[in-house]
Enzyme design. Structure first.
Site, short mmCIF file in Angstrom:
data_model
loop_
_atom_site.label_atom_id
_atom_site.label_comp_id
_atom_site.label_asym_id
_atom_site.label_seq_id
_atom_site.Cartn_x
_atom_site.Cartn_y
_atom_site.Cartn_z
N GLU A 1 43.74 0.01 15.73
CA GLU A 1 43.32 -1.37 16.02
C GLU A 1 42.40 -1.92 14.93
O GLU A 1 42.37 -3.13 14.70
CB GLU A 1 42.61 -1.44 17.37
N GLU A 2 41.65 -1.03 14.29
CA GLU A 2 40.61 -1.50 13.35
C GLU A 2 41.16 -1.78 11.96
O GLU A 2 40.41 -2.18 11.07
CB GLU A 2 39.48 -0.46 13.25
N GLU B 1 37.38 -3.89 25.42
CA GLU B 1 36.55 -4.08 24.22
C GLU B 1 35.12 -4.44 24.64
O GLU B 1 34.89 -4.90 25.75
CB GLU B 1 37.11 -5.24 23.38
N ASP C 1 32.27 0.26 20.57
CA ASP C 1 33.61 -0.22 20.18
C ASP C 1 34.52 0.95 19.88
O ASP C 1 34.62 1.37 18.75
CB ASP C 1 33.46 -1.15 18.98
N ASP D 1 40.89 4.38 18.02
CA ASP D 1 40.33 4.55 16.67
C ASP D 1 38.97 3.88 16.54
O ASP D 1 38.57 3.06 17.36
CB ASP D 1 41.29 4.00 15.60
N HIS E 1 41.60 0.86 22.42
CA HIS E 1 42.02 1.54 21.19
C HIS E 1 41.22 2.82 20.99
O HIS E 1 40.03 2.89 21.32
CB HIS E 1 41.94 0.61 19.97
N HIS F 1 30.66 -1.77 14.89
CA HIS F 1 30.80 -1.54 13.45
C HIS F 1 29.45 -1.36 12.75
O HIS F 1 29.40 -1.27 11.53
CB HIS F 1 31.61 -2.66 12.75
ZN LIG Z 1 37.33 -2.69 19.22
#
Ligand SMILES: [Zn+2]
Length: 357
Positions: free
Chosen positions: A129-130, A158, A99, A75, A73, A332
């Site tokens: 995706e997030e 990932e 990530d 984003d 992903h 995150h």
């Molecule tokens: Zn991810």
């Protein structure tokens, strides 16, 4: 904007990771990065490129017997004082380093530099995706153009800290409701206290022994937990209702129906409403192409406990696993970072796997 993804940058997965991190792409703001990725892919003669929204995919058409997907992903979660990237020794800091722009860098680097992979390859770079599923580029393409995703095997890049995390557990949310009868708290014997009734639900969950199961050599560990509770009418009223929200994480040998049956068995006698469920994904490691991938990695796989987009591939009948250089524990976080040596190791692994025999 001049495209920062120059040929020199594309040739080096580390430089490429950094360049991707420095294109801000918080969810719903992926246009700039998708434009850069699309421009790069369209210029590669051995690839056929498509775009859907801010999701970009490119595929080889070599007529190989098998096709694999490398997916990542584009984003990130919102910035948190961690943009642009910075270097400290062997560590690259910044939003998306772990990530998962280091994983995206693998796919983009291979797409550009490997004209004759051992399998046909679909490189898939997706948006959203997030955040909620309705923005998820993998979900959207699976609905609109499922043929773009047809493959025998998928690697989701990932963060896994360089090991294989296979399959994923399913997740189910349900609300258990206890009912009673209101009364004045000064004359409580005239009513039935629904909050007290929740005690038995909590007792069962507290004493519940979660199952552990090994599938294709991967250990999965289930869990069943109360995650929210609400009830009460007023400070002087015996309450007539209490809702306990339960989250059940189940191993991929159970489908949603089997998971619900088990949940109902544990909480037998109580009113229970399933509010949300996402099926898990079997590890699917018995496929020959998966075995070759494991041989290239050279370390034992483990089971993925959290739900990931591998389940979307599994739902399309495509075995999928997670493999990326980032540390999932840092995803995150404000101090999100990735180890340069991990990026290089994983890039070498993927090259070993995909390079022509
Ligand atoms: Zn991810």
């Amino acid at each position: 904007m001049e495209n920062p993804l120059t040929p020199e940058v594309l040739a080096d997965p580390v430089a490429l990771t950094r360049a991707l991190v420095d294109i801000e792409s918080v969810s719903l703001n992926e246009k700039a990065i998708a434009d850069c990725v699309e421009q790069v892919l369209r210029a590669v003669p051995h690839l056929t490129t498509h775009r859907y929204g801010n999701t970009v995919m490119a595929r080889t058409e070599l007529g190989r017997a098998q096709r694999v997907v490398l997916a990542g992903h584009l984003d990130t979660v919102p910035l948190n004082g961690n943009f642009p990237s910075s270097m400290r020794g062997d560590l690259m800091y910044g939003c998306g380093t772990s990530d998962m722009k280091s994983g995206v860098a693998y796919a983009l680097h291979l797409a550009v530099t490997l004209p004759d992979p051992r399998y046909d390859v679909t490189y898939f770079f997706y948006e959203g995706e997030e955040i909620e599923q309705k923005y998820n580029g993998l979900h959207l393409v699976a609905e609109a153009h499922p043929e773009w995703l047809q493959a025998d095997f998928a690697v989701l890049l990932e963060p896994t800290y360089g090991i294989v995390e296979a399959g994923c557990q399913g997740t189910m949310r349900a609300v258990v409701t206890t009912v009673g009868e209101r009364a004045h708290a000064a004359r409580s014997w005239n009513g039935v206290n629904a909050i007290h009734g929740a005690g038995e639900v909590l007792r069962r969950l507290t004493t519940y022994e979660a199952r552990r199961v090994t599938i294709d050599g991967c250990a999965y560990r289930e869990g069943m937990n109360a995650v929210r509770i609400s009830g009460g009418v007023a400070g002087n009223v015996v309450p007539d209702r209490c809702d306990i929200e339960v989250n059940y994480r189940f191993a991929p040998d159970r489908d949603p129906a089997a998971a619900e049956a088990h949940l109902r068995e544990v909480l037998d006698g109580f009113e229970l409403t399933v509010t949300d469920v996402a099926a898990g994904a079997a590890p699917g490691l018995d496929a020959p192409v998966a075995q070759e991938f494991l041989a290239a990695v050279g370390a034992a796989p483990i089971g993925k406990l959290g739900w990931t987009d591998v389940a979307r591939f599994a739902a399309m009948g495509i075995p999928a696993l997670n493999f990326g250089p980032g540390d999932p524990n840092l995803a995150h976080h404000k101090d999100e970072h990735v180890e340069i040596s991990k990026i290089r190791d994983g890039a070498a692994t993927l090259h070993r796997w995909l390079a022509p025999a």
